[in-house]
Structure formats: C-alpha cells, structure tokens
Design an enzyme around this catalytic site. Sequence first.
Site, short mmCIF file in Angstrom:
data_model
loop_
_atom_site.label_atom_id
_atom_site.label_comp_id
_atom_site.label_asym_id
_atom_site.label_seq_id
_atom_site.Cartn_x
_atom_site.Cartn_y
_atom_site.Cartn_z
N ARG A 85 -12.20 54.64 82.59
CA ARG A 85 -12.60 53.72 81.88
C ARG A 85 -10.97 53.04 82.08
O ARG A 85 -11.38 51.56 82.06
CB ARG A 85 -12.97 54.44 81.08
N LYS A 182 -10.82 47.69 77.98
CA LYS A 182 -9.49 48.25 76.79
C LYS A 182 -7.98 47.56 76.88
O LYS A 182 -7.42 47.31 77.94
CB LYS A 182 -9.64 49.47 76.91
#
Length: 339
Positions: A85, A182
Amino acid sequence: MQGQDRMVPVYASGTQVLEKIHEKWKSTKQRYPAMYSSVVGGIILDPSMMVIPIDDHMVHRGHGVFDTATISDGYLYELDSHLDRLLVSACKAKIDPPFRRETLREILIQMTAASRCKNGSIKYWLSAGPGDFQLSPKGCTGSAFYAIVADAAGAATSRNKDGVKAITTTVPMKHPFFAGIKSVNYLPNALAMAEAEERGAFASVWVDEGGYVAEGPTMNVAFVTAGGALVLPAFDNILSGCTAKRLLALAPKLVEAGLLKSVHDARISADEAKQCAEMMFIGSGLPLLPVIEWDGQPVGDGRVGRISVALSDLLRDDMNSGPERIPVPYSGSMKNDHH
Ligand SMILES: Cc1ncc(COP(=O)(O)O)c(C=O)c1O
C-alpha cells in the site's frame, strides 16, 4: 518567553543545541527505541539524532506518504500488505522511492531487530525529499525514506472490551483520489478524531454525500446485518484497509461455522447501517473494536455482539499464529555504534 524585550537565545554551537534536544527526549527515549533515515543512511538509536530536514517537501508541503505495521510478540504482522500500500500511495503521489521494495522491507526488519521491541508498531514515510522551499518537487535532491519503531510498553490495550461510541463527523470527507492515498495530509482525519473526542466518542465515521458509510479517521468500519451478513463499505472512495481486507479473507470461516450468512464489501447507506445488529471499527492498531452506540443510538441491543467477538478472535489468532507474520531476527541485529 515573557516580555518582548527578552532576547531569543542564539546557539552557535551544535553541542548546546544537542543538550537542549537531549533534555526534551530524556523522559520519552524508550518509546522510540530505533529509527531510520535515508538522509543519514542508517539506523539511529537515539531519538535526539532523528532529524528531518526542514526543507523536506514532506514537512512544508505535505508531499509524503506513510504506512505502518504492528509488532506482535516479536513478529511483524502484515508487513507486506502495508508495504504494497505504501508503494501504491507513493506512485499516486509521484514519489519515486529511493530504494527497491526489497531494500525498504529489509531496512524495516533490521530496524525492528535493532530496537529489541517485541510489541508495538513501526511507522515509515516516503517523502519527495529535501531540497528547497518551492512547491515544485523539481528542486528536491532525491526522495527520502524515514522510519521509527514505537514501543507499546505501557500503552492501554484492553481499554475497550465493552465496546465504544461512534459519531458521524461533520468534517468534510477527502476526495476519493486523496482518500485512496495514505499521505501525510491527515488534517481532516485529525479534526474528525478531535470532534469525536469532544463529543465523548472513541472515533467518528464519515458518511459521503450520497449518504453511504465511508470510513473512520484511522480505521475502517464493518457491520453485521440483522440477516447475518458481514458488510464492509467498498474501498472505492476510502483507504484500502489492510486489516479490513484480512478480515474479508478470514471471515468466511464464520460462514462455514454457521455464525454468518455471507461476507462481502458493498455500498451501505448510513440509514441501512443504523439498522444493523453489530458494528465495529477495524484497523491495524485495534485490530477490531465493537461499536455499541452511534450518534447517541444503541447499535443492535447496545451490547457487544457475538459476531464481533468471534471476528476479533479470528484477527487475534491470525496475529498470533497466522501466515502473515515475519519473525524479527533480533539475535542477528548488530549495534554499529562501536565502529
Ligand atoms: C483513513 C484510514 N482508513 C482506514 C485505515 C485502516 O487501515 P489498516 O487496517 O491498514 O490500518 C487507516 C489506517 O491506516 C486509515 O488511516
């Protein structure tokens, strides 16, 4: 400083500044037993020495992405999915990492080993890097990688066995493109968390403009419908949660056991969600927290439900003995501070 006539101290020597910084870290030193900086090019054991250049674009422009992983009984849990991620976030943020994935992974494992920490978490950042104070990253001298180990010793763990309260936040939701990265721009998340705390709740929940449930400020949400379906809001306009995805992979065991009817991710409206029998927050630090009250109304019968308990056990077992763990090679770690 008291009056305007007081002079600001000028520290000409690094030694004096270091003394001040050592003073600041004295009491909290053990909480961050190891760190890493690609600017320094190694693992750092003294938090006073962990500095980030002020002209790093992550500092003054928010041009950086980050991720985490849990250290559980000497194992790093789900490091690979978090690292994947991180690299997706970096790609979307146009940050070309300073090292290949394998090297980033090895640095994190070696840093954790050097920390000797057995329970806690790691956090790590990829930044556009130091360079100048312009908006364009063109002047950056190269991307940077920073990381820290946070020791969980003394942190509250079993605080919420009885379930927690949630509120729907009034803080505007991030655009789906930004919610899927993120990045270090967590101002909406921090404000949503502050709002929850001001209103006596554990955390808040975003509901999008269409009335569909999105996510919490650092966690995903999940529901068990009155008909026994486990439903997680689809990941198309929120962060793709590593713990939520793991739960989706593990929960079919409860279908086999006859506790759940089905497991899926789907769009779920707040109105529908408020009719559910159970609700929970899911995230790597939790990993699962039952929600018993939402916007002042009880969820289900207002008590922790048995599916939440069973799902929490599944995640805990996975952390303790599942395949997504990497043993930290503590005995192989060397301190180079004598060289
Ligand atoms: C906005 C947001 N949503 C969801 C999550 C949950 O993700 P994970 O399970 O990977 O911790 C996080 C935490 O990283 C988050 O910051």
